[in-house]
Scaffold this active site. Structure first.
Site, PDB file in Angstrom:
ATOM      1  N   THR A  36     -36.024 -58.110 -17.136  1.00 53.17           N
ATOM      2  CA  THR A  36     -35.160 -58.379 -18.291  1.00 53.17           C
ATOM      3  C   THR A  36     -34.752 -57.088 -18.996  1.00 53.17           C
ATOM      4  O   THR A  36     -33.644 -56.997 -19.538  1.00 53.17           O
ATOM      5  CB  THR A  36     -35.879 -59.290 -19.307  1.00 53.17           C
ATOM      6  OG1 THR A  36     -37.147 -58.699 -19.616  1.00 53.17           O
ATOM      7  CG2 THR A  36     -36.095 -60.680 -18.733  1.00 53.17           C
ATOM      8  N   GLU A  99     -35.186 -63.797 -13.367  1.00 51.85           N
ATOM      9  CA  GLU A  99     -35.424 -62.750 -14.369  1.00 51.85           C
ATOM     10  C   GLU A  99     -36.922 -62.691 -14.649  1.00 51.85           C
ATOM     11  O   GLU A  99     -37.545 -63.702 -14.989  1.00 51.85           O
ATOM     12  CB  GLU A  99     -34.676 -63.058 -15.675  1.00 51.85           C
ATOM     13  CG  GLU A  99     -33.178 -62.799 -15.622  1.00 51.85           C
ATOM     14  CD  GLU A  99     -32.814 -61.309 -15.746  1.00 51.85           C
ATOM     15  OE1 GLU A  99     -33.727 -60.471 -15.936  1.00 51.85           O
ATOM     16  OE2 GLU A  99     -31.606 -61.002 -15.625  1.00 51.85           O
ATOM     17  N   HIS A 141     -31.958 -56.450  -7.789  1.00 56.68           N
ATOM     18  CA  HIS A 141     -30.624 -56.286  -8.369  1.00 56.68           C
ATOM     19  C   HIS A 141     -30.056 -54.911  -7.996  1.00 56.68           C
ATOM     20  O   HIS A 141     -28.875 -54.765  -7.681  1.00 56.68           O
ATOM     21  CB  HIS A 141     -30.708 -56.454  -9.893  1.00 56.68           C
ATOM     22  CG  HIS A 141     -29.391 -56.701 -10.549  1.00 56.68           C
ATOM     23  ND1 HIS A 141     -29.234 -56.703 -11.914  1.00 56.68           N
ATOM     24  CD2 HIS A 141     -28.159 -56.942 -10.031  1.00 56.68           C
ATOM     25  CE1 HIS A 141     -27.951 -56.940 -12.198  1.00 56.68           C
ATOM     26  NE2 HIS A 141     -27.287 -57.083 -11.082  1.00 56.68           N
TER      27      HIS A 141
END
Ligand SMILES: [Zn+2]
Length: 253
Positions: A36, A99, A141
């Protein structure tokens, strides 16, 4: 927005309004892991539920291991942004976004608690099994958005996930001396490096020029697969680890 039934039995539901339809014919075949990067879990949850943020994820994993589902798996959550993997650019339509609550680089890369990682493992195993997701499609990511994104970061314990049957990983070659390539270099060895990165899935063109993009993609590779040093320089350990990783893909072995 009304409640929905969690797709993962270990999750409670906290709906986010930020989602849409997956592109025609797209089923999730990537699990994309994030941190996050925010100071507090509550702040991150509030942001992911705020219509103005235009971001969301399917699952949120608290530091204490609780799992919350925010978007139904059949819907397209908004977590990847401008991304590319194996030639695909609509990664949100192709993925399950997770997340993981962690302060990330802004907080000096705090450790991920074991109980949290165990929860991530169980969630990934369940999604992988139900959706038929290949181990090499469990990605960071930073893998799909090199340069732009650095999460879940070089301290994320990929080896623990792999030991539990999640993701694709090989033992990295140790960092040592020898020949290396870096920004500004040109020629066939750079082409070979770019080809190998592209073959694995990274969004990189084979130009033979070690440009900023190449440096960023090499750093992204290191952040996931050779975490001992993340510098964007293709040393022998980086190239050897990449070669070993490619050779161990089911389609090449
Ligand atoms: Zn992210």
């Amino acid at each position: 927005m009304s409640l929905f039934k969690a797709d993962y039995s270990g999750a409670s539901v906290l709906p986010s309004p930020n989602h849409g339809a997956r592109a025609d014919g797209c089923a999730p075949d990537i699990i994309l892991l994030h941190y996050t990067g925010m100071a507090t879990e509550l702040g991150a949850l509030a942001w992911l539920c705020n219509p103005e943020s235009q971001v969301s994820c399917h699952y949120f994993v608290h530091e204490d291991g609780r799992v919350v589902q925010m978007v139904p798996e059949e819907r397209r959550a908004w977590h990847a942004g401008k991304s590319v993997w194996a030639g695909e650019t609509d990664i949100n339509s192709r993925s399950i976004g997770i997340e993981i609550a962690n302060g990330g680089h802004p907080a000096g890369l705090p450790d991920f608690p074991d109980i949290q990682i165990q929860a991530v493992i169980e969630l990934c195993l369940d999604c992988g099994r139900r959706l038929g997701i290949a181990p090499e499609r469990v990605l960071a990511h930073s893998d799909v958005a090199p340069v732009r994104k650095v999460d879940p970061g070089e301290k994320f314990p990929w080896a623990k996930l792999h030991a539990a049957g999640v993701g694709h990983l090989v033992e990295p070659l140790p960092v040592q001396g020898g020949r290396f390539f870096q920004r500004g270099d040109v020629g066939q060895p750079v082409e070979a490096l770019q080809s190998m990165l592209s073959l694995y899935g990274y969004g990189i063109e084979v130009t033979g020029e070690y440009d900023d993009r190449t440096e960023g993609v090499v750093a992204a590779f290191q952040r996931h697969f050779r975490t001992e040093r993340v510098d964007g320089i293709a040393d022998m350990s980086t190239i050897g680890t990449l070669h070993r990783l490619l050779s161990s893909l089911p389609k090449f072995s």
